[in-house]
Write a protein that holds these residues in place. Structure first.
Motif, PDB file in Angstrom:
ATOM      1  N   PHE A  92       0.827  -1.212   0.000  1.00 14.16           N
ATOM      2  CA  PHE A  92       0.000   0.000   0.000  1.00 14.16           C
ATOM      3  C   PHE A  92       0.862   1.265   0.000  1.00 14.16           C
ATOM      4  CE2 PHE A  92      -1.960   3.478   2.372  1.00 14.16           C
ATOM      5  CZ  PHE A  92      -3.113   3.674   1.621  1.00 14.16           C
ATOM      6  N   GLY A  93       0.425   2.243  -0.767  1.00 16.26           N
ATOM      7  CA  GLY A  93       1.007   3.570  -0.655  1.00 16.26           C
ATOM      8  C   GLY A  93       1.917   4.017  -1.784  1.00 16.26           C
ATOM      9  N   TRP A  94       1.517   5.073  -2.422  1.00 13.61           N
ATOM     10  CA  TRP A  94       2.320   5.827  -3.381  1.00 13.61           C
ATOM     11  C   TRP A  94       2.624   5.094  -4.680  1.00 13.61           C
ATOM     12  CZ3 TRP A  94       6.153   9.936  -4.263  1.00 13.61           C
ATOM     13  CH2 TRP A  94       5.706  11.153  -3.759  1.00 13.61           C
ATOM     14  N   ASN A  95       2.036   3.961  -4.900  1.00 16.08           N
ATOM     15  CA  ASN A  95       2.353   3.225  -6.131  1.00 16.08           C
ATOM     16  C   ASN A  95       1.826   3.927  -7.379  1.00 16.08           C
ATOM     17  OD1 ASN A  95      -0.534   2.027  -6.101  1.00 16.08           O
ATOM     18  ND2 ASN A  95       0.353   1.218  -4.206  1.00 16.08           N
ATOM     19  N   LYS A  96       0.594   4.485  -7.319  1.00 10.75           N
ATOM     20  CA  LYS A  96       0.064   5.241  -8.464  1.00 10.75           C
ATOM     21  C   LYS A  96       0.531   6.683  -8.449  1.00 10.75           C
ATOM     22  CE  LYS A  96      -4.400   4.559  -8.186  1.00 10.75           C
ATOM     23  NZ  LYS A  96      -4.664   3.662  -7.060  1.00 10.75           N
ATOM     24  N   VAL A  97       0.637   7.260  -7.263  1.00 13.01           N
ATOM     25  CA  VAL A  97       1.045   8.672  -7.140  1.00 13.01           C
ATOM     26  C   VAL A  97       2.400   8.904  -7.818  1.00 13.01           C
ATOM     27  CG1 VAL A  97       1.716  10.478  -5.508  1.00 13.01           C
ATOM     28  CG2 VAL A  97      -0.272   9.044  -5.022  1.00 13.01           C
ATOM     29  N   ALA A  98       3.342   7.998  -7.573  1.00  9.74           N
ATOM     30  CA  ALA A  98       4.677   8.144  -8.153  1.00  9.74           C
ATOM     31  C   ALA A  98       4.621   8.070  -9.678  1.00  9.74           C
ATOM     32  CB  ALA A  98       5.604   7.060  -7.603  1.00  9.74           C
ATOM     33  N   HIS A  99       3.758   7.220 -10.199  1.00 11.91           N
ATOM     34  CA  HIS A  99       3.638   7.079 -11.654  1.00 11.91           C
ATOM     35  C   HIS A  99       3.090   8.351 -12.293  1.00 11.91           C
ATOM     36  CE1 HIS A  99       1.802   5.246 -15.430  1.00 11.91           C
ATOM     37  NE2 HIS A  99       3.087   4.954 -15.519  1.00 11.91           N
ATOM     38  N   ILE A 100       2.053   8.911 -11.693  1.00 11.33           N
ATOM     39  CA  ILE A 100       1.470  10.151 -12.213  1.00 11.33           C
ATOM     40  C   ILE A 100       2.484  11.290 -12.132  1.00 11.33           C
ATOM     41  CG2 ILE A 100      -0.321  11.890 -11.826  1.00 11.33           C
ATOM     42  CD1 ILE A 100      -1.326   9.315 -13.157  1.00 11.33           C
ATOM     43  N   MET A 101       3.270  11.310 -11.078  1.00 12.32           N
ATOM     44  CA  MET A 101       4.305  12.333 -10.936  1.00 12.32           C
ATOM     45  C   MET A 101       5.314  12.238 -12.084  1.00 12.32           C
ATOM     46  SD  MET A 101       6.871  12.989  -7.692  1.00 12.32           S
ATOM     47  CE  MET A 101       5.530  13.292  -6.554  1.00 12.32           C
ATOM     48  N   GLU A 102       5.682  11.001 -12.427  1.00 11.65           N
ATOM     49  CA  GLU A 102       6.638  10.830 -13.524  1.00 11.65           C
ATOM     50  C   GLU A 102       6.026  11.229 -14.866  1.00 11.65           C
ATOM     51  OE1 GLU A 102      10.460   8.510 -14.734  1.00 11.65           O
ATOM     52  OE2 GLU A 102       9.240   7.652 -13.123  1.00 11.65           O
ATOM     53  N   LEU A 103       4.744  10.926 -15.058  1.00 17.43           N
ATOM     54  CA  LEU A 103       4.086  11.368 -16.289  1.00 17.43           C
ATOM     55  C   LEU A 103       4.118  12.892 -16.388  1.00 17.43           C
ATOM     56  CD1 LEU A 103       0.903   9.082 -16.536  1.00 17.43           C
ATOM     57  CD2 LEU A 103       3.121   8.781 -17.630  1.00 17.43           C
ATOM     58  N   ASP A 104       3.855  13.555 -15.272  1.00 17.89           N
ATOM     59  CA  ASP A 104       3.895  15.022 -15.272  1.00 17.89           C
ATOM     60  C   ASP A 104       5.307  15.527 -15.563  1.00 17.89           C
ATOM     61  OD1 ASP A 104       2.549  17.664 -14.573  1.00 17.89           O
ATOM     62  OD2 ASP A 104       4.241  17.657 -13.158  1.00 17.89           O
ATOM     63  N   ALA A 105       6.315  14.872 -14.975  1.00 16.11           N
ATOM     64  CA  ALA A 105       7.700  15.290 -15.206  1.00 16.11           C
ATOM     65  C   ALA A 105       8.078  15.153 -16.681  1.00 16.11           C
ATOM     66  CB  ALA A 105       8.646  14.455 -14.341  1.00 16.11           C
ATOM     67  N   GLN A 106       7.461  14.191 -17.370  1.00 23.33           N
ATOM     68  CA  GLN A 106       7.716  14.015 -18.792  1.00 23.33           C
ATOM     69  C   GLN A 106       6.778  14.843 -19.669  1.00 23.33           C
ATOM     70  OE1 GLN A 106       8.309  10.051 -20.214  1.00 23.33           O
ATOM     71  NE2 GLN A 106       9.599   9.447 -18.484  1.00 23.33           N
ATOM     72  N   GLU A 107       6.090  15.778 -19.014  1.00 28.51           N
ATOM     73  CA  GLU A 107       5.259  16.780 -19.701  1.00 28.51           C
ATOM     74  C   GLU A 107       4.017  16.181 -20.354  1.00 28.51           C
ATOM     75  OE1 GLU A 107       7.904  18.934 -22.263  1.00 28.51           O
ATOM     76  OE2 GLU A 107       8.769  20.061 -20.602  1.00 28.51           O
TER      77      GLU A 107
END
Length: 454
Positions: free
Chosen positions: A375-390
């Motif tokens: 549990f925890g941050w598994n999807k959040v981290a992915h969305i963050m990386e998508l944002d970092a890649q614009e």
């Protein structure tokens, strides 16, 4: 059987008898629409994910149609004993305990005629085979070396007398894994979390029959999700709501995989669907490898787009066609539901801390980070990386998912009750953010700022 007559004329001294020659006729015995196959001897013990071997097919070039490991004994060199006379081979020859076959190309090359003529010619002098099909394969390769893609020796370590298999150990991928594990500090309170990302799981791709051709208009989308045995009852509802292709990774024990097979075979809904890919990842370790499962499901879609979902979210009826054309409050707040209720056209939203929407993306998007398990941050981290890649986040009106109630998972229970679990998750978050800063530089500073302000 009629097919036996194809090889029964070949004298064979090997203990396997006629069965040891059957690999030669696989182009005829296997279905004509089967393009490639991995052939294994029954005494092979697999120590890694066979999907990694399947991926080697992509390395074949030109007229390479056979993937083989070099023989690790001196048999074909003819120096094992006095008057030893082996069949012709290229150098040490190749071992046929593990073979990658491009069946479609072999058929076009008239493989059956090729090996038969070679066998007839060599048997005039050799009188019989000593190592069954392996002798004939090697004689063909001797005359046509361009047919072979040489596999690294660790794909077929030959443990028997008179082999040089110890020369292979230094190349075995397990040693790389051991090196990675040796670099971890076993006294680290988060050691088990860190170790989990290096765990190798047995994987059975397409556990049930799968057949689907993506739509030609390049708009097709596959629903991607993962689940364990306790969410199995949600499958039928999702299949009823989503008529398009689905790719599912299931985390099961061997016994549970058989239970799932019986469940699926007894379900009229599941058996009527051939566009659902079920990929079994077998249980290993103490954590639920949620992001590994998502990655497995993502890697095995055939459509240009994928809808990254969770098994406990039920798509609205008609969402598949809608997407083709046109829980945690904080995690979905940037969507702006007040605006969504009255929206008639898509609108953009900006990333915010802890944002974890369900998204439709192209199939070449980044994979999930395996350091996050349970549990925890598994999807959040992915969305963050998508944002970092614009990547841009666009909210679609008239499209929604419904969360299906269920009992708390084992992992969320551990998160709530175990202080060390929460400490380790916080540590992993911080390390992920540091990695983001190193990778994306100044643009990643906003993630640290947002986390500190949240």
């Amino acid at each position: 059987m009629l097919i036996w007559s194809e090889v029964s004329w070949i004298p064979n001294k090997h203990y396997s008898g006629i069965y040891g020659l059957m690999k030669l006729v696989l182009t005829k015995t296997l279905p004509a629409n089967l393009e490639r196959v991995i052939v294994l001897d029954t005494d092979i013990t697999f120590a890694t994910d066979i999907a990694e071997l399947w991926a080697v097919f992509h390395k074949f070039k030109g007229q390479q149609v056979l993937g083989l490991v070099e023989n690790q004994s001196d048999w074909y060199l003819g120096n094992l004993w006095k008057n030893h006379r082996p069949w012709p081979a290229l150098g040490r020859g190749y071992n046929t305990g593990v073979i990658l076959l491009l069946l479609d190309k072999l058929r076009k090359m008239k493989w059956e005629q090729m090996w038969r003529l070679t066998a007839e010619r060599e048997l005039m002098g050799m009188l019989s085979t000593s190592l069954a099909d392996q002798d004939i394969f090697n004689a063909v390769i001797k005359q046509n070396p361009f047919l072979v893609y040489q596999l690294p020796c660790f794909w077929n370590v030959q443990l028997s007398d008179h082999t040089r298999s110890e020369q292979c150990y230094r190349d075995v991928s397990d040693l790389k894994l051991q090196k990675q594990l040796s670099e971890l500090d076993e006294d680290d309170l988060c050691y088990e979390f860190r170790r989990e990302r290096f765990t190798v799981h047995r994987t059975h791709l397409h556990f049930l029959h799968y057949e689907y051709e993506p739509a030609a208009d390049n708009t097709d989308v596959t629903l991607v999700a993962q689940l364990s045995m306790d969410r199995l009852q949600m499958l039928e509802a999702i299949c009823k709501h989503w008529e398009g292709p689905i790719s599912l990774a299931l985390y099961l024990s061997d016994a549970e995989a058989q239970q799932f097979l019986r469940y699926a075979q007894g379900s009229e809904v599941l058996m009527s669907r051939h566009n659902v890919g079920y990929h079994i990842v077998y249980k290993e370790g103490q954590f639920y490898p949620v992001n590994l499962l998502r990655n497995v499901a993502m890697r095995h879609i055939s459509t240009p787009y994928m809808f990254l979902s969770d098994i406990d979210f039920l798509p609205m009826y008609g969402l598949y066609e809608y997407l083709r054309y046109h829980v945690w409050t904080k995690g979905h707040a940037p969507t702006n539901f007040a605006k969504w209720r009255t929206a008639t056209t898509p609108y953009r939203v900006e990333w915010e801390a802890d944002f974890e929407p369900y998204v439709v993306v192209r199939r070449d998007c980044p994979e999930y980070d395996r350091r996050f398990v349970g549990f925890g941050w598994n999807k959040v981290a992915h969305i963050m990386e998508l944002d970092a890649q614009e990547y841009e986040f666009t909210v679609l009106p008239n499209a929604y998912m419904i969360h299906m109630p269920h009992a708390p998972s084992f992992d969320i229970t551990k998160f709530r009750s175990n202080k060390q679990y929460r400490i380790c998750l916080k540590t992993l978050k911080e390390e992920f953010q540091q990695d983001m800063s190193r990778h994306y530089g100044f643009a990643a500073l906003k993630y640290l700022t947002a986390e500190n302000n949240s």
